[in-house]
Design a protein around this motif. Structure first.
Motif, short mmCIF file in Angstrom:
data_model
loop_
_atom_site.label_atom_id
_atom_site.label_comp_id
_atom_site.label_asym_id
_atom_site.label_seq_id
_atom_site.Cartn_x
_atom_site.Cartn_y
_atom_site.Cartn_z
N GLN A 116 0.82 -1.22 0.00
CA GLN A 116 0.00 0.00 0.00
C GLN A 116 0.85 1.27 0.00
N VAL A 117 2.15 1.12 0.01
CA VAL A 117 3.09 2.25 0.08
C VAL A 117 2.73 3.14 1.27
N ARG A 118 2.52 2.49 2.41
CA ARG A 118 2.14 3.21 3.62
C ARG A 118 3.06 2.84 4.78
N ALA A 119 3.28 3.81 5.63
CA ALA A 119 4.06 3.58 6.85
C ALA A 119 3.41 4.37 7.99
N VAL A 120 3.59 3.86 9.19
CA VAL A 120 3.15 4.58 10.40
C VAL A 120 4.34 4.58 11.35
N ARG A 121 4.66 5.76 11.85
CA ARG A 121 5.78 5.93 12.79
C ARG A 121 5.23 6.45 14.11
N VAL A 122 5.66 5.80 15.19
CA VAL A 122 5.20 6.15 16.55
C VAL A 122 6.44 6.34 17.41
N ARG A 123 6.47 7.42 18.20
CA ARG A 123 7.60 7.59 19.13
C ARG A 123 7.12 8.21 20.42
N GLY A 124 7.82 7.86 21.50
CA GLY A 124 7.45 8.41 22.79
C GLY A 124 8.18 7.72 23.93
N ALA A 125 7.78 8.10 25.13
CA ALA A 125 8.34 7.50 26.34
C ALA A 125 7.79 6.09 26.51
N VAL A 126 8.54 5.26 27.23
CA VAL A 126 8.13 3.88 27.47
C VAL A 126 7.87 3.69 28.96
N VAL A 127 6.73 3.07 29.27
CA VAL A 127 6.41 2.75 30.65
C VAL A 127 6.14 1.26 30.75
N GLU A 128 6.47 0.70 31.89
CA GLU A 128 6.26 -0.72 32.12
C GLU A 128 4.85 -0.94 32.64
N ALA A 129 4.19 -1.97 32.10
CA ALA A 129 2.86 -2.34 32.59
C ALA A 129 2.99 -2.96 33.98
N THR A 130 1.86 -3.21 34.60
CA THR A 130 1.88 -3.84 35.92
C THR A 130 2.35 -5.28 35.79
N PRO A 131 2.88 -5.84 36.87
CA PRO A 131 3.27 -7.26 36.83
C PRO A 131 2.11 -8.17 36.44
N GLU A 132 0.90 -7.82 36.85
CA GLU A 132 -0.27 -8.62 36.51
C GLU A 132 -0.54 -8.60 35.01
N GLU A 133 -0.40 -7.41 34.39
CA GLU A 133 -0.60 -7.31 32.94
C GLU A 133 0.47 -8.09 32.19
N SER A 134 1.71 -7.99 32.65
CA SER A 134 2.80 -8.73 32.01
C SER A 134 2.57 -10.23 32.14
N ALA A 135 2.14 -10.68 33.32
CA ALA A 135 1.87 -12.10 33.53
C ALA A 135 0.73 -12.58 32.64
N ALA A 136 -0.30 -11.75 32.49
CA ALA A 136 -1.43 -12.12 31.63
C ALA A 136 -0.99 -12.22 30.18
N ASP A 137 -0.11 -11.32 29.75
CA ASP A 137 0.39 -11.37 28.38
C ASP A 137 1.19 -12.65 28.16
N LEU A 138 2.03 -12.99 29.11
CA LEU A 138 2.82 -14.22 29.00
C LEU A 138 1.89 -15.44 28.97
N ALA A 139 0.88 -15.45 29.82
CA ALA A 139 -0.05 -16.58 29.88
C ALA A 139 -0.79 -16.78 28.56
N ALA A 140 -0.95 -15.72 27.79
CA ALA A 140 -1.65 -15.81 26.50
C ALA A 140 -0.78 -16.43 25.41
N ARG A 141 0.52 -16.56 25.66
CA ARG A 141 1.42 -17.17 24.68
C ARG A 141 1.31 -18.69 24.74
N SER A 142 1.76 -19.33 23.69
CA SER A 142 1.72 -20.79 23.66
C SER A 142 2.65 -21.37 24.72
N ALA A 143 2.41 -22.62 25.08
CA ALA A 143 3.26 -23.28 26.08
C ALA A 143 4.71 -23.31 25.61
#
Length: 194
Positions: A116-143
């Motif tokens: 599509q000859v398209r690009a999207v660029r995003v920039r900014g500060a990075v913040v860490e999610a809560t440990p619970e959110e990180s654990a939920a993201d990991l749990a959603a991955r395959s074994a």
């Protein structure tokens, strides 16, 4: 010392590079008079259109970070989610990207949808999610994907954007750029022509 064969190979590579065409995709129609106030709305439109048009893996992006010495690094990963809290990515804290995000809590994402000859660029500060959110993201991955991750090593980070650019290329090199910025918490946007 470099051999003449290696020089010939590099010259051949450079000749090949000069002969490549760029911006060969087909750009979708883009109504610049109907831009949303929220860049997430436009991103959703673009990524869903990319998927509908058969762009492979439109949720993949290049993540750029810098290390403690200011040396840049880039790698390809997938966008986990995007909402008002930020654009989420995840990885091991013990990875190179994890160390770089710990040292310099800022990053950029670049999506490139060549068909599509398209690009999207995003920039900014990075913040860490809560440990619970990180654990939920990991749990959603395959074994299999969870197998080598140590307890507490998986982190979900959010890039909280201060600038988002939507770029649509043109063969005549008169590219169209819409830049969203939020200097005071509210998004503003403008259309630029290269």
């Amino acid at each position: 010392m470099t051999s003449s064969t290696e020089h010939a190979g590099i010259a051949s590579l450079n000749d090949w590079l000069r002969g490549r065409h760029a911006l060969t995709g087909a750009t979708p129609r883009w109504d610049l008079e109907a831009l949303p106030e929220d860049p997430l709305v436009l991103f959703e439109e673009w990524i869903l259109r990319a998927e509908a048009d058969g762009v492979p893996e439109p949720h993949t992006a290049t993540l750029a970070t810098v290390d403690v010495d200011g040396i840049p690094d880039a790698r390809t990963l997938i966008l986990k989610r995007a909402d008002a809290r930020g654009w989420a990515i995840a990885s091991k804290r013990s990875s190179r990207k994890g160390a770089q995000l710990e040292a310099v809590a800022a990053a950029a994402l670049n999506f490139w949808w060549q068909p599509q000859v398209r690009a999207v660029r995003v920039r900014g500060a990075v913040v860490e999610a809560t440990p619970e959110e990180s654990a939920a993201d990991l749990a959603a991955r395959s074994a299999a994907a969870r197998a080598d991750v140590q307890d507490g090593d998986w982190v979900l980070w959010r890039i909280v954007p201060t600038r988002i650019e939507f770029w649509q290329g043109s063969r005549d090199r008169r590219h169209t750029r819409v830049v969203y910025e939020r200097p005071d918490g509210a998004w503003t946007h403008g259309v630029l022509r290269d």
